[in-house]
Design a protein around this motif. Sequence first.
Motif, PDB file in Angstrom:
ATOM      1  N   GLN B 101     -11.877  54.639 -15.234  1.00  0.00           N
ATOM      2  CA  GLN B 101     -13.136  53.985 -15.610  1.00  0.00           C
ATOM      3  C   GLN B 101     -13.670  53.142 -14.467  1.00  0.00           C
ATOM      4  N   ALA B 102     -12.757  52.340 -13.878  1.00  0.00           N
ATOM      5  CA  ALA B 102     -13.170  51.441 -12.806  1.00  0.00           C
ATOM      6  C   ALA B 102     -13.654  52.231 -11.602  1.00  0.00           C
ATOM      7  N   GLN B 117     -18.228  43.220  -6.420  1.00  0.00           N
ATOM      8  CA  GLN B 117     -16.923  42.617  -6.122  1.00  0.00           C
ATOM      9  C   GLN B 117     -16.042  42.558  -7.350  1.00  0.00           C
ATOM     10  N   GLU B 118     -16.658  42.250  -8.500  1.00  0.00           N
ATOM     11  CA  GLU B 118     -15.877  42.202  -9.732  1.00  0.00           C
ATOM     12  C   GLU B 118     -15.325  43.590 -10.068  1.00  0.00           C
ATOM     13  N   ALA B 119     -16.165  44.616  -9.898  1.00  0.00           N
ATOM     14  CA  ALA B 119     -15.741  45.975 -10.215  1.00  0.00           C
ATOM     15  C   ALA B 119     -14.597  46.405  -9.300  1.00  0.00           C
ATOM     16  N   GLU B 120     -14.711  46.005  -8.037  1.00  0.00           N
ATOM     17  CA  GLU B 120     -13.671  46.359  -7.082  1.00  0.00           C
ATOM     18  C   GLU B 120     -12.361  45.662  -7.451  1.00  0.00           C
ATOM     19  N   ALA B 122     -11.519  44.717 -10.431  1.00  0.00           N
ATOM     20  CA  ALA B 122     -10.995  45.345 -11.647  1.00  0.00           C
ATOM     21  C   ALA B 122     -10.226  46.614 -11.297  1.00  0.00           C
ATOM     22  N   LEU B 123     -10.766  47.364 -10.333  1.00  0.00           N
ATOM     23  CA  LEU B 123     -10.102  48.601  -9.932  1.00  0.00           C
ATOM     24  C   LEU B 123      -8.741  48.299  -9.309  1.00  0.00           C
ATOM     25  N   ARG B 124      -8.714  47.300  -8.435  1.00  0.00           N
ATOM     26  CA  ARG B 124      -7.445  46.985  -7.772  1.00  0.00           C
ATOM     27  C   ARG B 124      -6.412  46.475  -8.769  1.00  0.00           C
ATOM     28  N   ASN B 125      -6.933  45.746  -9.744  1.00  0.00           N
ATOM     29  CA  ASN B 125      -6.061  45.254 -10.806  1.00  0.00           C
ATOM     30  C   ASN B 125      -5.431  46.378 -11.604  1.00  0.00           C
TER      31      ASN B 125
END
Lengths: 291, 140
Positions: B101-102, B117-120, B122-125
């Motif tokens: 999804q991310a 930046q938030e989406a990035e 979230a993806l790394r998380n």
Amino acid sequence: MATLKAIRRRIASVKSTQQITRAMKLVAAARLRRAQEALLNARPYHEALTRVADSLLASAPEAAAPAENAAPVTLVIVVSSDRGLCGGYNANLIRAAESEAQRLRAAQSEPRFFAVGRKALDHFRRYHYPLDGERINNVPRLATVGLARDLATIIGERWRTGAISAVGVVYSQFRSPISQRPVFEKLLPIAPSARPADGAPVTDYLIEPSAAELVPRILRSYLEAAMLHALLEAEASEYGAKMTAMDAATNNAAEMISRLTLEMNRARQAQITKELMDIVGGAEALRGAAA
Amino acid sequence: MAETFPFRLVSPTGIIYEGPIEQATAVGALGEFGVLAEHVNFITSIEPGLITLKLADGSFIEYLLSGGIAEVKDGAMTVLATEALPLAAVDPAAAAPEVQQAEARLSQMSFYDPGYQEAEQALRNARARAEIAHLSRLAH
């Protein structure tokens, strides 16, 4: 004097109100316990982060200054409740926000309000205050990490673009279930902490990657933690105020019921006396007629 | 026995771990770093990944951090995590669809979009959670 039937109806109505206020008090007490626990748990994080932000900014003060040519505007975030029935909680809060606004105006900074919670929004709308945004209907919980992040993002953006040159938050500080105090906390610009008078050196840090890169991140975390802290304090205060208000309402209802019961008994006795008088009077009249 | 130093891991929901440790290893802005006793005063940002603590008795504890700040001051280390999960609480299977999804969300954004930046992050998380078994330093 009210009729017996009317008094009975009145007592029944007060009793059902009492049941409601008692239930609300119990609910508020349970939520208060939870809110207090969350507040206590969040305290070490908030304290440690404030300390880190403080010491980092002491070693790199230029990195956290307001944007160049920032407008002389102070964003005042007012954390109120969505619902009433919590005594003077919201009224005290809004009064504190207004006196803070006056102080800011005197200091040549234009205050702009940001309402969290319906009560603050309603008030600011009614009196046509300059509103800069709102977050209402924060149910089922006010103090969530999500809302704190959301607010931190809003503040951060306005701060970076220079739309504001200061940020503060008005919230109720939770002292005990029966005591809440509205406070104004200045978030930005971060005031440099008082240095020791003997000029002790500021802690020198090895900063990775660099102060310029790290400060925005710390600022962001600092804002998030500060907002979460304010929300948690406000939530605990709200439930404390609600519990106290509902407790008082339950007691008042009990008092009212006992007063009405007394009145009802008097009315009933008066009616019995009157009926007896009628019977005695009637009997006397009959005896007089027979004689 | 190596020297120990005071350590604290705190998140907004409370103190996660507190006590003396021998060594801490985490992922910082410039890559993996380790802290031993008498480290110089130090501040860095924490990237999504694991922190491994070596305790005085030689055992290890690991937590998954979703970001934050680490500070060493006067020999004591404080890690301020936006979120910290014990390894047992991480479900890699649940994270796999989140990664997709991310990735999908990020692929539709430009670097200058406000939520980038938030989406990035979230993806790394999500990636860190999905690859937790791989990341754990204890397994090797």
